[in-house]
Design a protein around this motif. Structure first.
Motif, PDB file in Angstrom:
ATOM      1  N   LYS A 161      10.096  -5.344   3.747  1.00  0.00           N
ATOM      2  CA  LYS A 161      11.104  -6.030   2.925  1.00  0.00           C
ATOM      3  C   LYS A 161      10.624  -7.415   2.505  1.00  0.00           C
ATOM      4  CE  LYS A 161      14.352  -5.445   6.046  1.00  0.00           C
ATOM      5  NZ  LYS A 161      13.615  -4.617   7.012  1.00  0.00           N
ATOM      6  N   GLU A 162       9.968  -8.102   3.432  1.00  0.00           N
ATOM      7  CA  GLU A 162       9.494  -9.451   3.081  1.00  0.00           C
ATOM      8  C   GLU A 162       8.335  -9.372   2.082  1.00  0.00           C
ATOM      9  OE1 GLU A 162       9.701 -12.372   5.990  1.00  0.00           O
ATOM     10  OE2 GLU A 162       8.840 -13.874   4.650  1.00  0.00           O
ATOM     11  N   ARG A 213       4.801  -2.398  10.368  1.00  0.00           N
ATOM     12  CA  ARG A 213       4.390  -3.449  11.304  1.00  0.00           C
ATOM     13  C   ARG A 213       3.759  -2.827  12.557  1.00  0.00           C
ATOM     14  NH1 ARG A 213       8.855  -5.937  12.045  1.00  0.00           N
ATOM     15  NH2 ARG A 213       8.535  -7.670  10.600  1.00  0.00           N
ATOM     16  N   THR A 232      13.437  -2.018  10.169  1.00  0.00           N
ATOM     17  CA  THR A 232      12.518  -3.087  10.537  1.00  0.00           C
ATOM     18  C   THR A 232      11.066  -2.679  10.255  1.00  0.00           C
ATOM     19  OG1 THR A 232      11.809  -4.567  12.288  1.00  0.00           O
ATOM     20  CG2 THR A 232      12.369  -2.346  12.973  1.00  0.00           C
ATOM     21  N   GLY A 233      10.293  -3.618   9.738  1.00  0.00           N
ATOM     22  CA  GLY A 233       8.866  -3.381   9.524  1.00  0.00           C
ATOM     23  C   GLY A 233       8.513  -2.541   8.323  1.00  0.00           C
ATOM     24  N   LEU A 261       0.823  -1.207   0.000  1.00  0.00           N
ATOM     25  CA  LEU A 261       0.000   0.000   0.000  1.00  0.00           C
ATOM     26  C   LEU A 261       0.854   1.253   0.000  1.00  0.00           C
ATOM     27  CD1 LEU A 261      -2.403  -1.136   2.864  1.00  0.00           C
ATOM     28  CD2 LEU A 261      -3.034  -0.950   0.456  1.00  0.00           C
TER      29      LEU A 261
HETATM   30  N1  LIG Z   1       3.312  -1.093   2.049  1.00  0.00           N
HETATM   31  C1  LIG Z   1       2.668  -2.007   2.802  1.00  0.00           C
HETATM   32  N2  LIG Z   1       1.347  -2.212   2.628  1.00  0.00           N
HETATM   33  C2  LIG Z   1       0.679  -3.112   3.381  1.00  0.00           C
HETATM   34  N3  LIG Z   1       1.249  -3.844   4.338  1.00  0.00           N
HETATM   35  C3  LIG Z   1       2.572  -3.689   4.551  1.00  0.00           C
HETATM   36  C4  LIG Z   1       3.339  -2.781   3.782  1.00  0.00           C
HETATM   37  N4  LIG Z   1       4.613  -2.839   4.229  1.00  0.00           N
HETATM   38  C5  LIG Z   1       4.642  -3.740   5.220  1.00  0.00           C
HETATM   39  N5  LIG Z   1       3.407  -4.254   5.426  1.00  0.00           N
HETATM   40  C6  LIG Z   1       3.029  -5.186   6.497  1.00  0.00           C
HETATM   41  O1  LIG Z   1       3.824  -4.851   7.633  1.00  0.00           O
HETATM   42  C7  LIG Z   1       4.333  -5.989   8.283  1.00  0.00           C
HETATM   43  C8  LIG Z   1       5.836  -5.979   8.271  1.00  0.00           C
HETATM   44  O2  LIG Z   1       6.311  -6.142   6.942  1.00  0.00           O
HETATM   45  P1  LIG Z   1       7.582  -7.055   6.607  1.00  0.00           P
HETATM   46  O3  LIG Z   1       7.579  -8.299   7.412  1.00  0.00           O
HETATM   47  O4  LIG Z   1       7.664  -7.199   5.130  1.00  0.00           O
HETATM   48  O5  LIG Z   1       8.721  -6.083   7.120  1.00  0.00           O
HETATM   49  P2  LIG Z   1      10.309  -6.276   7.107  1.00  0.00           P
HETATM   50  O6  LIG Z   1      10.891  -5.087   6.453  1.00  0.00           O
HETATM   51  O7  LIG Z   1      10.641  -7.614   6.532  1.00  0.00           O
HETATM   52  O8  LIG Z   1      10.646  -6.223   8.671  1.00  0.00           O
HETATM   53  P3  LIG Z   1      11.886  -6.902   9.496  1.00  0.00           P
HETATM   54  O9  LIG Z   1      13.123  -6.155   9.111  1.00  0.00           O
HETATM   55  O10 LIG Z   1      11.523  -6.658  10.916  1.00  0.00           O
HETATM   56  O11 LIG Z   1      11.923  -8.337   9.126  1.00  0.00           O
HETATM   57  C9  LIG Z   1       3.715  -7.163   7.578  1.00  0.00           C
HETATM   58  O12 LIG Z   1       2.521  -7.506   8.262  1.00  0.00           O
HETATM   59  C10 LIG Z   1       3.385  -6.622   6.211  1.00  0.00           C
HETATM   60  O13 LIG Z   1       2.329  -7.317   5.632  1.00  0.00           O
END
Ligand SMILES: Nc1ncnc2c1ncn2[C@@H]1O[C@H](COP(=O)(O)OP(=O)(O)OP(=O)(O)O)[C@@H](O)[C@H]1O
Ligand SMILES: [Mg+2]
Length: 464
Positions: free
Chosen positions: A183-184, A367, A179-180, A150
């Motif tokens: 990336k995933e 997150r 973090t959050g 989003l």
């Molecule tokens: N742009 C976005 N739109 C909707 N949901 C998102 C978006 N970005 C992240 N999220 C949601 O936020 C949460 C964290 O995202 P994600 O696990 O990809 O983060 P990360 O960067 O991998 O964090 P970490 O470094 O802690 O592993 C998840 O529930 C994900 O679905």
């Protein structure tokens, strides 16, 4: 898409060799690429749903007529133009052909210029159809990507565009961001929007594995390679064969194993522990780091040669605080999603909540925002709490928030504590004083300031 003037194929179907030769010559002269076929079956075998050209067929074929062939082509792709060649004066046949969806018909004996002109028009039409389909498909792809990732801020729009573009390639991608930040989500989208989408997506978090486990987990082992290795086991990299291997928190990968990973990337082979010969693998590697990988190289936690292999493409995900109004958009969307999920009414935000959304820095990024929205929905049914309290209540220090905000947080928290104590003791002031360790006068003052009364806690008397 092909260039209509040079290489667009024209499928010629005729059982008469001299007619085929003539058509081939004319089509070639007109700048098309003629493909000669003799029978309907042969013609059908050359037709695919994305066939970029058109078909020129005699209506009288051995075994099957041209009208039937046209219908069979229509099953593969109803928008491939078919031009039929009819006998001289065969008007009913021509009418039938048009009724059944022929693009046009040409009467024998025919004029080469006329047929070249009809073919040219048919091909232009076909290319429009294909362009339109490609456009629709890319719109559809990016709109589903929009609901996964989003955000309407320019940075997020650009990120989505680049992501769809990179998803088409096999180049290694390194995703960096706090973090959050998502990336995933991005790693998964790189898989979902690629040609590898029907093959596995295997994710391993290098930081979540004990160092002694990493090698066996990633690279696999042969039976008897070490104590406890009773059976041969393919590693996670091998399990991702044909698909995407996502290595999260790459900087936590033990430095001693980094050359082995580098070998996988360079040689496209995995060396199982105790294996006699390497196993070929075809993976796309996506890795992620929530710290600066260059700093990790300086600190000698990440090998520079590995970094160069990992970051052929680098995607930098901005923190939420740099995405402007995306905070409101994301919070709004999460409220809708959670209210639907929990079948609860969508809560309204107070002015204070809105101000908090705007000013808080969201150190846990999306997150943290998502969790806040979930708690906001769940709490709304039981009296509701200011958003600030819900975020602060989880130990989320409002970093960067000014004094006023901290005061608001403390106030809101104090109000909740007193309110809860009043309810627990059904408004019995003595018990509340005792539990909270407050003199009567202080408690009274605080209750007045927060607009709390014993009657709200279910007792009629007023505070004395
Ligand atoms: N742009 C976005 N739109 C909707 N949901 C998102 C978006 N970005 C992240 N999220 C949601 O936020 C949460 C964290 O995202 P994600 O696990 O990809 O983060 P990360 O960067 O991998 O964090 P970490 O470094 O802690 O592993 C998840 O529930 C994900 O679905
Ligand atoms: Mg992650």
């Amino acid at each position: 898409m092909t260039d209509g003037s040079t290489i667009t194929p024209v499928l010629v179907v005729d059982d008469d060799p001299s007619m085929r030769a003539a058509l081939r010559q004319w089509m070639g002269l007109a700048g098309f690429h003629p493909i000669e076929t003799e029978t309907a079956n042969e013609a059908i075998s050359r037709i695919t749903p994305d066939f970029p050209g058109c078909v020129v067929s005699d209506v009288m074929l051995q075994g099957e007529d041209g009208l039937k062939l046209m219908q069979r082509i229509g099953v593969v792709d109803s928008e491939i133009p078919v031009i039929l060649i009819t006998g001289h004066g065969d008007v009913p046949m021509a009418v039938d052909a048009m009724r059944l969806g022929a693009y046009d018909f040409v009467e024998k004996p025919f004029d080469p210029d006329r047929i070249a002109e009809v073919v040219q028009r048919a091909i232009e039409k076909r290319q429009l159809v294909l362009e339109n389909r490609a456009l629709q498909k890319s719109l559809k792809d990016s709109s589903t990507l929009e609901s996964r990732l989003l955000g309407n801020s320019p940075v997020m729009k650009t990120l989505r565009e680049r992501l769809l573009h990179f998803a088409k390639t096999d180049a290694a991608v390194l995703i960096t961001g706090e973090t959050g930040t998502g990336k995933e989500v991005i790693a998964q989208a790189l898989h979902a929007f690629s040609k590898r989408k029907d093959k596995p997506f295997v994710a391993v978090n290098a930081a979540a594995l004990a160092e002694s486990m990493v090698e066996a987990e990633l690279f696999g082992h042969e039976a008897g390679a070490f104590t406890g290795a009773d059976r041969t086991r393919a590693g996670r990299i091998e399990q991702a064969d044909g698909g995407v291997f996502f290595l999260d928190e790459i900087v936590s990968m033990p430095i001693s194993l980094q050359p082995k990973l580098l070998r996988v990337l360079q040689e496209k082979e995995v060396d199982r522990i105790g294996g006699r010969r390497p196993v070929p693998v075809d993976i796309r590697l996506v890795s992620a780091a929530n710290e600066d990988p260059r700093k990790a190289v300086t600190d000698q936690r990440l090998r520079e040669d590995l970094l160069f292999r990992l970051n052929t493409i680098e995607i930098i995900v901005p923190p939420l605080r740099e995405r402007g109004n995306d905070v409101q958009l994301l919070f709004d969307t999460f409220l809708n999603r959670f209210s639907a999920q929990y079948e609860m009414e969508r809560p309204l935000l107070s002015g204070q909540d809105e101000a908090f959304l705007r000013t808080y820095e969201w150190p846990g990024n999306v997150r943290e925002l998502r969790n806040a929205a979930e708690r906001f929905v769940l709490n709304a049914g039981v009296g509701g709490q200011p958003l600030a309290t819900l975020v602060a209540g989880r130990g989320g220090e409002p970093q960067g928030a000014g004094d006023g905000t901290l005061r608001e947080l403390m106030d809101a928290y104090e109000k909740t504590v007193i309110d809860n104590a009043l309810k627990r003791h059904q408004g019995r002031i003595n018990l509340v004083m005792e539990e909270l360790g407050l003199p009567r006068r202080t408690l009274n003052e605080k209750m007045a300031r927060h607009g709390l009364s014993r009657s709200q806690a279910g007792v009629e008397e007023t505070v004395d």
